[in-house]
Design a protein around this motif. Sequence first.
Motif, PDB file in Angstrom:
ATOM      1  N   SER A  89       0.814  -1.222   0.000  1.00 60.85           N
ATOM      2  CA  SER A  89       0.000   0.000   0.000  1.00 60.85           C
ATOM      3  C   SER A  89       0.842   1.264   0.000  1.00 60.85           C
ATOM      4  N   PHE A  90       2.092   1.172   0.434  1.00 58.41           N
ATOM      5  CA  PHE A  90       2.915   2.382   0.563  1.00 58.41           C
ATOM      6  C   PHE A  90       4.115   2.395  -0.379  1.00 58.41           C
ATOM      7  N   LEU A  91       4.523   1.240  -0.903  1.00 57.97           N
ATOM      8  CA  LEU A  91       5.683   1.145  -1.779  1.00 57.97           C
ATOM      9  C   LEU A  91       6.923   1.785  -1.136  1.00 57.97           C
ATOM     10  N   SER A  92       7.063   1.523   0.145  1.00 59.79           N
ATOM     11  CA  SER A  92       8.190   2.109   0.875  1.00 59.79           C
ATOM     12  C   SER A  92       9.047   1.046   1.543  1.00 59.79           C
TER      13      SER A  92
ATOM     14  N   ARG B 203       4.186   9.329  -2.556  1.00 61.19           N
ATOM     15  CA  ARG B 203       4.872   9.238  -3.843  1.00 61.19           C
ATOM     16  C   ARG B 203       6.324   8.818  -3.598  1.00 61.19           C
ATOM     17  N   HIS B 204       6.706   7.653  -4.109  1.00 58.19           N
ATOM     18  CA  HIS B 204       8.045   7.135  -3.878  1.00 58.19           C
ATOM     19  C   HIS B 204       8.845   7.237  -5.160  1.00 58.19           C
ATOM     20  N   LEU B 205       9.820   8.092  -5.126  1.00 52.84           N
ATOM     21  CA  LEU B 205      10.618   8.382  -6.302  1.00 52.84           C
ATOM     22  C   LEU B 205      11.430   7.173  -6.739  1.00 52.84           C
ATOM     23  N   ALA B 206      11.806   6.308  -5.818  1.00 51.48           N
ATOM     24  CA  ALA B 206      12.657   5.165  -6.161  1.00 51.48           C
ATOM     25  C   ALA B 206      11.930   4.197  -7.094  1.00 51.48           C
ATOM     26  N   VAL B 207      10.692   3.865  -6.765  1.00 52.97           N
ATOM     27  CA  VAL B 207       9.925   2.952  -7.618  1.00 52.97           C
ATOM     28  C   VAL B 207       9.673   3.585  -8.974  1.00 52.97           C
ATOM     29  N   ALA B 208       9.305   4.875  -8.973  1.00 58.54           N
ATOM     30  CA  ALA B 208       9.043   5.560 -10.240  1.00 58.54           C
ATOM     31  C   ALA B 208      10.294   5.601 -11.112  1.00 58.54           C
ATOM     32  N   SER B 209      11.428   5.905 -10.504  1.00 62.44           N
ATOM     33  CA  SER B 209      12.678   5.963 -11.274  1.00 62.44           C
ATOM     34  C   SER B 209      13.037   4.609 -11.859  1.00 62.44           C
TER      35      SER B 209
ATOM     36  N   LEU C  12       1.270   2.661  -8.029  1.00 63.60           N
ATOM     37  CA  LEU C  12       2.052   3.861  -7.748  1.00 63.60           C
ATOM     38  C   LEU C  12       1.160   5.097  -7.773  1.00 63.60           C
ATOM     39  N   HIS C  13       0.143   5.074  -8.623  1.00 62.13           N
ATOM     40  CA  HIS C  13      -0.766   6.226  -8.723  1.00 62.13           C
ATOM     41  C   HIS C  13      -1.653   6.343  -7.491  1.00 62.13           C
ATOM     42  N   VAL C  14      -2.065   5.209  -6.936  1.00 58.29           N
ATOM     43  CA  VAL C  14      -2.996   5.250  -5.802  1.00 58.29           C
ATOM     44  C   VAL C  14      -2.295   5.152  -4.462  1.00 58.29           C
ATOM     45  N   ALA C  15      -0.970   4.993  -4.466  1.00 60.36           N
ATOM     46  CA  ALA C  15      -0.252   4.892  -3.200  1.00 60.36           C
ATOM     47  C   ALA C  15      -0.435   6.166  -2.392  1.00 60.36           C
ATOM     48  N   LYS C  16      -0.409   5.992  -1.090  1.00 64.23           N
ATOM     49  CA  LYS C  16      -0.631   7.138  -0.215  1.00 64.23           C
ATOM     50  C   LYS C  16       0.535   8.108  -0.254  1.00 64.23           C
TER      51      LYS C  16
END
Length: 1227
Positions: A606-609, A652-658, A646-650
């Motif tokens: 849920s957080f991609l962290s 925004r995690h730049l690492a996953v996007a990158s 990634l769009h609905v995550a609470k």
Amino acid sequence: REMEDDFGQSLTPPVSPFAGESHCDPASARQPCFSCAWEPGRDESGKLWKEMLISIPHVRRLLLKLDPAPGDFETDSVDIFGFPWVTETALVESTRLLFGLFRQKVLRLETLVQSSSHDFASSLHPEADDIRNECVLFLQYVKVFICRFLEPPRAMDESPSHPYEDLEAQLPSALVEELFGVTLLVGRLKDLPASVQSALTIHHQGKLFPPSWHLLHLHLDIHWSVLEILHLLGQKMLGQVVYAHEFMNLSGENLTSISLFEEHLNALFCDLISLAMNKYSKVRPTEAISSHHYHCLCTKELWILLIHLSEYRSKVMHTQSFWGYVNPLLQDLVKGEAPGKQQLPTTCKDPVGFTWWLVTHLAELGQYNRSGALQSENQLEDNWSFIGELLKKSCGATNTPFTIPWLGVTGLGSVSRSPLSLLDLAQSCCSPAPLSSAEHTQLYRSTNSFHIFLHVLALHLSQENAGGAPWRQIKGRVYSKFHQRRMAELSEAGLMNFLLLFLVLARRAELEDVTARACDLLSLRLATPTAPPQRALVWRGQLGLLLLHLERGLDVGPLAARLAAWFSEVAREFYLKTTEPSRKLALWLPLGAYLEGLAEVFEMSSFLSQSEEKLLNEGFGLLLPACGQSELSSALGVLQTALCQLHVAKERHLAVASALWAHFYPFLRSLRLSQTPPAQLADAAAGFTRLALDMPSSAPRDLQPHPVQSIMQCFGWDEMLHPLHATRFLGHVLQNGSECGATRRTGVTSAEGLCVRTWLRCVLQQHLHKNNDGSDSRAGKKTTLDEQLVELTRLVLRLPDVESVLQKAGLLASAVPTEPRPALAMFIKAVGRVYSGLQVLSERSAMVTQALEYVGDILKYIKPYLLNKNQEGLHLAYWAVGYLVKHWSAMLATLKAQQLLFRIVDSLLLPRLLLQQDPPAQVLLALKESLPLYLQGLSVSAGVSQSQGPYLKQQLRSVISQYLGRFLPATASISVIANHPVLLAACEVVPILDCVHSENFLQFKGPSPPPRLAAFLAFLLEILKRNRDTDPALLTVPLPSVLRCLMLVSEPQVKRWSTEALQLIVERSIASYYYGSERENVCFCRTFVEENEGVYDQQVYSVLEMVSGLDRASVQVLVPVLSVNLRNNEQKRGLGKNTTLRYCIHQAKIHILNSYPVDAQRSFLKDWLYTAPSAYTLHTELPGSSAVSLILCLAPTVCVCDRNAYKKLLSQLGECGQAEMVSLNAE
């Protein structure tokens, strides 16, 4: 006795012949028919009820050769379709009339369906119900007539003694022909529109139905009645074959009562199977046993009726049985062969499963007897031969278990589980059911001993975990059991048990410790050569442990990095070209397992962290280019899952996007220009667009500073993109709408214009996948493209710029059709209308710029059609550009847009190929249909252009000159010429008419007429008839050529059309006298005389005589000239020598003189006397004695003026008869 048994349970026993008066009029009584309407007291359990056909003695009477309706049609007359008919003779004497009225009623009901909605309380219900009752009554009358009144066939040596017997003998053949026509009228059940087929699912507690419900059930009545009538006819004819003589004489094809019955029965079985197939596609596997193959009780009843009829005919007439009809259809479906004559659909999702499902339920229907009641004895014969073949198809040649998908099997396990399902299985072991529950009891009946051990272990750990001692003891014992040799010896099932054991331990004990030990042991297994299936299982177990970490909120970095490294190694081997295809196929097992687990990881997080980006490494850069279509679909599906999460995550995690930008986006960009783009490409590109909108800073440098605009240009606006991709991508982007808003905020004001341009391009290029012969080169893709175009059209019409244009043009976006072609036409027309309403120069200039941005390089979009000559594409291309030229004619005449107009003319209307040789027929056909649009637009542009008006007029004349004769038929025909494109355009626009007249297509070369003169004359005549312009300068342009046709051509058709054309020209010239047309006519007539006199004297004056009858004034002016020319001619040849010429001139003058009053004729007589051949002619041509009176009145003047005239007068007076001399003396 047999009849008593058969009617023992009947609700309507046989009617006594003495009880006829107690029965109601058949016209007012409802006849038996198919109906599934709800009635009070009726249950909804699917049982047949008492008012249905099968429940009344309908089938039994049919099969026992009894009267179908013993209580009906007992009176001398019967009311059918609102008219009284003689009961015993109507069908013989009025066969075609009755069936014609029947067809009218069916068509009337179809009209009600087309004009109605599904408003059950509508007033259309009574009318539809009455129509159906009338049709059913007529069909019932036909059955009764055959049974009661039709005589069996006579012997060959018997001769008819009465005309009625002749008609009666022809009735069987006429019935076969009419029934064949009825089957063609109603068509097939499977081909009914969806709105009508939906009536099968109408279930409500009411009595008001839409017309579609009545039409559907009338079709069921008709299909069954056709079989009944043919069956009755065969019984009445004592087995004799009935030939449709008139049909066979006309068509040359055989049509008999037996062939029609067999074809119709096969078609009906095929349609019912198709309907069942449609229902099967919506049945859940768990509901397959309880879900029947019929949509309503009517179709169930029809199946039962067909079973009894086919089984009866099989036993009595030795035809095919019920299974004999059904099995071949199902065999073709199971084998996947091409559809036969009956066209059974081949799009079944599971042919074998559907066949088992249908055969099972059809066998159950065999338990219904002829009264519709269930009984233990089956009415159907066994079907073991087909079942045996089906078993072979289901099991195959290998030793595989027999499974039917919708039956469901419990107690079977599989090692090919996803990571999440492994984790769930471990969870089920850790959450035992209560001891007294049914689930706990079932555990020992369906679960193996190892799973029971896991339940016990989990229960022990959960109870004793507080102290820690039990765990340490168990951990030592479990860990000591596994080492390198043991791990290498584990089979696939052993690996499965190993993973379940450690997952249970991880859930109930120390997660990190268990995970570390499990990974070490699995590394030992992977250090040795491992088969791909076992590697896939190992990765699933590790991903299951990773999911457990995510569930507890722990970081997965180390575990993910180790797993990703293994994935990268396998992906590299998969990428190498030296890897064998079979090896690649095997390697996809672990790679697919990794992708499946990766999708579950992103779905769970849920957080991609928690270091999820570690799973995304350079291995994807190797894997994606090496994937086939199916593999790529799986990989891009994982990407789409990650982008959505990634769009609905609470946060925004730049690492996953990158990581996504780095390892996926370059491959997508390299794939964007593919001519076979996968559907997921557009989905993933739209996801990256949304990612760039959410986190602009995560995008690569080459997309900065405006990443959203860059991606949309790359994946949506580029003109090289395939329409299939562009429509899907823009459909996703415009659905959200924020992307276009973001580009506008960055200063890109043309974002909506570019979207409109892409939409227009995709509409124009929708036929690029078609081959020259019209076949589809992208099977299965056309429907997808059509659907995407419709959706994109709807979204484009909602763009603010487009809505503004439509609003200014007086249109609402909701009123514009969403079909691409009509919507494009409406939009083009709206833009042109808005421009025409602008008055300020700056606004008009801005509108031109905006319009040019909308269309872009439209000629480039349609160029592929000009090369491959695709028929549909050419028609669409020429129509779209022509529509643009017509409605944007004013804009295209401006300096900004005129270059586009010049290119359109040079590329489409006057290409170099056209001037060098004949263009292909496909091009000419497309151009012919749209040429009026181009001509109308060019004429307007030529009229309003300030700088290039003369050049555009010249181009317009060139186009007309090229295509005027090219599209004329070889033989003159008004009906064909009436659709000539130049003619259609000239009737609306005057400048085109001017250009047509200015093109001297009737020019003679000396005395020789031009080729296809009759066709050109027919064209000119049709223009004059349709166009009501009265401009004398325009009307008189073709006059010299018409006069020359009358003078030189004697062909009757040319003569007639030339005369009609001359009459139209002269009459309209007279009507416009005040505009100076008289001078134009005189000028042309004088020129005509001067050019042709002396060569064609007689023909010239014959034409003038004709003209004088239409326009006296024009020829009157020429009388002195004609006289002078005659004197000059006679001075050379001798006075009075050319009597024929004199007579022609005299006839022309007579037409003029007769139209004058007597006083006015005197001034004309002097010159006329010189040309009169004789007194006889003078006397017979002038009315009454006016000739003599005129001579005497003008004698002094004539004698004074000319002595020769006096001598002429005396000679003519001497030739007068006695009665004329008496009149002269009186004068």
